[in-house]
Motif scaffolding. Structure first.
Motif, PDB file in Angstrom:
ATOM      1  N   LEU A   1       0.966  -1.092  -0.084  1.00 47.82           N
ATOM      2  CA  LEU A   1       0.105  -0.051   0.127  1.00 47.82           C
ATOM      3  C   LEU A   1       0.787   1.097   0.059  1.00 47.82           C
ATOM      4  CD1 LEU A   1      -2.663   1.352   0.169  1.00 47.82           C
ATOM      5  CD2 LEU A   1      -2.577   1.120   2.772  1.00 47.82           C
ATOM      6  N   GLU A   2       2.039   1.385   0.885  1.00 50.57           N
ATOM      7  CA  GLU A   2       2.715   2.213   0.821  1.00 50.57           C
ATOM      8  C   GLU A   2       3.369   2.674  -0.477  1.00 50.57           C
ATOM      9  OE1 GLU A   2       6.344   4.006   3.949  1.00 50.57           O
ATOM     10  OE2 GLU A   2       5.537   1.924   4.165  1.00 50.57           O
ATOM     11  N   GLN A   3       3.689   1.545  -1.284  1.00 50.71           N
ATOM     12  CA  GLN A   3       4.217   1.873  -2.564  1.00 50.71           C
ATOM     13  C   GLN A   3       3.412   2.332  -3.509  1.00 50.71           C
ATOM     14  OE1 GLN A   3       6.008  -2.278  -3.224  1.00 50.71           O
ATOM     15  NE2 GLN A   3       7.493  -1.884  -1.489  1.00 50.71           N
ATOM     16  N   PHE A   4       2.126   1.996  -3.513  1.00 51.87           N
ATOM     17  CA  PHE A   4       1.004   2.232  -4.475  1.00 51.87           C
ATOM     18  C   PHE A   4       0.821   3.666  -4.394  1.00 51.87           C
ATOM     19  CE2 PHE A   4      -3.385   2.848  -5.404  1.00 51.87           C
ATOM     20  CZ  PHE A   4      -3.433   2.541  -6.563  1.00 51.87           C
ATOM     21  N   LEU A   5       0.723   4.230  -2.955  1.00 54.84           N
ATOM     22  CA  LEU A   5       0.258   5.451  -2.675  1.00 54.84           C
ATOM     23  C   LEU A   5       1.517   6.386  -2.989  1.00 54.84           C
ATOM     24  CD1 LEU A   5      -0.682   5.296   0.942  1.00 54.84           C
ATOM     25  CD2 LEU A   5      -2.249   5.776  -1.091  1.00 54.84           C
TER      26      LEU A   5
ATOM     27  N   ASP B   1     -16.959 -11.223  -8.995  1.00 58.99           N
ATOM     28  CA  ASP B   1     -16.082 -10.917  -9.997  1.00 58.99           C
ATOM     29  C   ASP B   1     -16.608  -9.958 -11.017  1.00 58.99           C
ATOM     30  OD1 ASP B   1     -14.192 -12.540  -8.958  1.00 58.99           O
ATOM     31  OD2 ASP B   1     -14.358 -14.157 -10.356  1.00 58.99           O
ATOM     32  N   ALA B   2     -18.053 -10.099 -11.365  1.00 60.39           N
ATOM     33  CA  ALA B   2     -18.739  -9.398 -12.340  1.00 60.39           C
ATOM     34  C   ALA B   2     -19.013  -7.875 -11.710  1.00 60.39           C
ATOM     35  CB  ALA B   2     -20.272  -9.903 -12.655  1.00 60.39           C
ATOM     36  N   PHE B   3     -19.106  -8.015 -10.225  1.00 60.58           N
ATOM     37  CA  PHE B   3     -19.097  -6.328  -9.700  1.00 60.58           C
ATOM     38  C   PHE B   3     -17.706  -5.826  -9.744  1.00 60.58           C
ATOM     39  CE2 PHE B   3     -20.246  -4.272  -5.537  1.00 60.58           C
ATOM     40  CZ  PHE B   3     -20.532  -3.101  -6.289  1.00 60.58           C
ATOM     41  N   SER B   4     -16.826  -6.633  -9.650  1.00 59.00           N
ATOM     42  CA  SER B   4     -15.421  -5.936  -9.299  1.00 59.00           C
ATOM     43  C   SER B   4     -15.023  -5.428 -11.101  1.00 59.00           C
ATOM     44  CB  SER B   4     -14.508  -6.998  -9.312  1.00 59.00           C
ATOM     45  OG  SER B   4     -14.581  -7.644  -7.782  1.00 59.00           O
ATOM     46  N   GLU B   5     -15.399  -6.332 -12.077  1.00 63.14           N
ATOM     47  CA  GLU B   5     -15.411  -5.643 -13.416  1.00 63.14           C
ATOM     48  C   GLU B   5     -16.161  -4.431 -13.503  1.00 63.14           C
ATOM     49  OE1 GLU B   5     -13.524  -6.694 -15.802  1.00 63.14           O
ATOM     50  OE2 GLU B   5     -13.122  -8.960 -15.561  1.00 63.14           O
ATOM     51  N   LEU B   6     -16.910  -4.201 -13.251  1.00 72.79           N
ATOM     52  CA  LEU B   6     -17.663  -2.909 -13.163  1.00 72.79           C
ATOM     53  C   LEU B   6     -17.082  -1.974 -12.579  1.00 72.79           C
ATOM     54  CD1 LEU B   6     -21.441  -2.500 -12.739  1.00 72.79           C
ATOM     55  CD2 LEU B   6     -20.039  -0.985 -11.637  1.00 72.79           C
ATOM     56  N   LEU B   7     -16.828  -2.139 -11.401  1.00 72.86           N
ATOM     57  CA  LEU B   7     -15.836  -1.218 -10.448  1.00 72.86           C
ATOM     58  C   LEU B   7     -14.726  -0.811 -11.180  1.00 72.86           C
ATOM     59  CD1 LEU B   7     -16.052  -2.617  -6.851  1.00 72.86           C
ATOM     60  CD2 LEU B   7     -17.635  -0.765  -7.753  1.00 72.86           C
ATOM     61  N   LEU B   8     -14.044  -1.868 -11.998  1.00 73.32           N
ATOM     62  CA  LEU B   8     -12.649  -1.403 -12.549  1.00 73.32           C
ATOM     63  C   LEU B   8     -12.869  -0.683 -13.696  1.00 73.32           C
ATOM     64  CD1 LEU B   8     -10.754  -4.803 -12.380  1.00 73.32           C
ATOM     65  CD2 LEU B   8     -10.337  -2.813 -11.030  1.00 73.32           C
TER      66      LEU B   8
ATOM     67  N   ALA C   1      -7.421   3.957  -7.558  1.00 74.82           N
ATOM     68  CA  ALA C   1      -8.372   3.613  -6.701  1.00 74.82           C
ATOM     69  C   ALA C   1      -7.773   2.349  -5.632  1.00 74.82           C
ATOM     70  CB  ALA C   1      -9.534   2.909  -7.358  1.00 74.82           C
ATOM     71  N   ILE C   2      -8.149   2.300  -4.366  1.00 76.81           N
ATOM     72  CA  ILE C   2      -7.951   1.363  -3.626  1.00 76.81           C
ATOM     73  C   ILE C   2      -9.138   0.552  -3.340  1.00 76.81           C
ATOM     74  CG2 ILE C   2      -7.292   0.639  -1.151  1.00 76.81           C
ATOM     75  CD1 ILE C   2      -5.549   3.095  -1.046  1.00 76.81           C
TER      76      ILE C   2
ATOM     77  N   LYS D   1      -2.397  -1.373 -12.967  1.00 79.45           N
ATOM     78  CA  LYS D   1      -1.606  -0.850 -12.006  1.00 79.45           C
ATOM     79  C   LYS D   1      -2.127   0.204 -11.233  1.00 79.45           C
ATOM     80  CE  LYS D   1       2.519  -2.213 -14.561  1.00 79.45           C
ATOM     81  NZ  LYS D   1       3.952  -1.747 -15.438  1.00 79.45           N
ATOM     82  N   THR D   2      -3.334   0.775 -11.817  1.00 80.89           N
ATOM     83  CA  THR D   2      -3.911   1.819 -11.198  1.00 80.89           C
ATOM     84  C   THR D   2      -4.841   1.661 -10.104  1.00 80.89           C
ATOM     85  OG1 THR D   2      -5.716   1.999 -12.959  1.00 80.89           O
ATOM     86  CG2 THR D   2      -3.595   3.543 -13.285  1.00 80.89           C
ATOM     87  N   VAL D   3      -5.082   0.344  -9.735  1.00 85.04           N
ATOM     88  CA  VAL D   3      -5.930  -0.195  -8.850  1.00 85.04           C
ATOM     89  C   VAL D   3      -5.257  -1.250  -7.765  1.00 85.04           C
ATOM     90  CG1 VAL D   3      -8.067  -1.438  -8.181  1.00 85.04           C
ATOM     91  CG2 VAL D   3      -8.069   0.119 -10.213  1.00 85.04           C
ATOM     92  N   LEU D   4      -5.383  -1.109  -6.491  1.00 84.24           N
ATOM     93  CA  LEU D   4      -4.794  -1.947  -5.591  1.00 84.24           C
ATOM     94  C   LEU D   4      -5.870  -2.436  -4.652  1.00 84.24           C
ATOM     95  CD1 LEU D   4      -2.051  -3.100  -4.020  1.00 84.24           C
ATOM     96  CD2 LEU D   4      -2.331  -1.091  -2.508  1.00 84.24           C
TER      97      LEU D   4
END
Length: 421
Positions: A246-250, A270-277, A287-288, A303-306
């Motif tokens: 998390l520290e590296q991502f920030l 998984d389908a909900f996660s796809e929508l969020l991404l 996004a985190i 790479k833009t999401v952790l």
């Protein structure tokens, strides 16, 4: 006096009650929390006693019945049906566990999930009873902004009051009254209680609402035994160590947004996660995503999401610019206390109300109910929360208001006054 706090529910139901119990114990009152076994170690780590409820709320929420409740939560009629199906299997067990735990206390503190039967337990055992809801009490008021479900949101009108008397007040009894009366008749050998008798006793109970009157104002037409004092939050866990990932991502880019739906589950994470991404990508933000009980983010991420697991909101929210969540009372309080513009995606119950109030006060965009969520709508809402200066300024101004309320101190003061009468 020995205090039992009935904290049956998800973490959002338990954590504010834990904060209240900790404050009461620091005042010298022995406190026990009745919680699901999955919360036992966490509660005990604060030095509080635990009574174990046999119903595992996490497993219940992950069941087909729990998923059905979440799926239909935005529809009041279907929500009632789903809740009654859940209670058909678990209500008597919950009441029995509370009955056993209450044998060893002098003061009983309940909330929305337990008020229906706590009134009877306190009466039979001769206990001091205090109701401590984390959302507006299910009682009628003329005030639209103050009601848990107003007919006319921005009006002070008798139409709101009578809607409350005819629809809102009967709701908990229609869900749980049947099971209470089974317990009364079969185990206590008492006559059945009517809805009118229950509501009369509830209205006479000391009720302390554990949320901010700056967000949902206190009704002007309620009696003095009902008060709204502010959110109940645990002290920040300053010992929390940020994971290296998390520290590296920030450090790798602009300040991200937070996305998390806590205890809300779903049949297809998984389908909900796809929508969020896709929504995050369209919004142009990083996004985190917190996995939560649904197990979100268990797919390949850009790479833009952790993806992260459990982390204290009070600490994590210091490192994000906006929050997207389900609108539980605890998470709403945490995101606003951190000064974050907030996007609420309500799934069920009072989450709809928090979403309405956040938008009405300019603290976030219009809420998007889970059953109406699309990539385009969520992307637009994220962009609004992340990029609108007026929203950011209002969210920052709310921080000082919430800090000044001292909600736990006021709640403890009222409880101690009630214990002395």
């Amino acid at each position: 006096m020995r205090i039992l706090i009935i904290a049956l529910g998800t973490r959002g139901d338990v954590q504010p009650m834990l904060a209240l119990g900790l404050a009461l114990q620091q005042r010298g009152h022995p406190v026990t929390l009745l919680v699901s076994s999955n919360f036992q170690a966490w509660v005990e780590s604060f030095g509080l006693q635990v009574a174990i409820a046999r119903v595992d709320i996490q497993q219940l929420m992950l069941s087909d019945q729990g998923n059905d409740w979440v799926k239909h939560g935005a529809n009041p009629a279907k929500q009632m049906q789903a809740m009654r199906r859940l209670l058909e299997h678990h209500a008597l067990t919950m009441i029995e566990d509370a009955w056993q735990a209450a044998q060893h206390c002098d003061v009983l503190i309940s909330s929305f999930t337990s008020d229906t039967f706590a009134v009877t337990l306190a009466e039979v055992l001769g206990l001091v009873h205090i109701s401590a809801p984390l959302q507006p009490a299910m009682l009628a008021t003329r005030s639209g902004p103050s009601s848990v479900a107003p007919l006319l949101e921005n009006r002070d009108t008798w139409l709101n009051y009578w809607f409350g008397r005819l629809v809102i007040e009967p709701f908990p009894w229609l869900i749980g009254g049947k099971f209470l009366n089974q317990f009364r008749q079969q185990q206590l050998k008492l006559p059945a209680q009517t809805r009118a008798e229950y509501l009369q006793r509830l209205r006479q109970t000391t009720i302390i609402q554990g949320f901010s009157p700056a967000l949902i104002p206190h009704p002007h037409d309620w009696p003095a035994n009902i008060q709204t004092v502010g959110f109940w939050r645990l002290p920040p866990d300053e010992t929390w160590q940020m994971p290296a990932e998390l520290e590296q991502f920030l450090a790798a880019g602009p300040t991200p947004i937070y996305i998390g739906f806590g205890s809300m589950t779903g049949a297809n994470p998984d389908a909900f996660s796809e929508l969020l991404l896709k929504a995050v990508a369209h919004s142009g933000q990083r996004a985190i995503i917190q996995t939560g009980w649904a197990g979100l983010g268990q797919i390949e991420l850009p790479k833009t999401v952790l993806r992260i697991g459990a982390a204290p909101h009070e600490m994590l929210f210091r490192h994000v610019k906006a929050a997207v969540h389900h609108g539980g009372a605890g998470t709403t309080g945490a995101s606003l206390a951190a000064g974050l513009p907030t996007v609420i995606v309500p799934h069920l119950g009072d989450q709809l109300r928090w979403g309405q109030r956040v938008a009405a006060l300019g603290l976030g965009p219009k809420a998007i109910p889970r059953n109406k969520l699309t990539v385009e709508r969520l992307a637009w809402a994220i962009a609004q929360a992340a990029n609108t200066p007026s929203m950011q300024h209002k969210a920052q101004a709310m921080v000082n208001i919430l800090q000044a309320e001292q909600g736990i101190s006021r709640a403890v003061e009222i409880i101690e006054q009630r214990m002395q009468t």
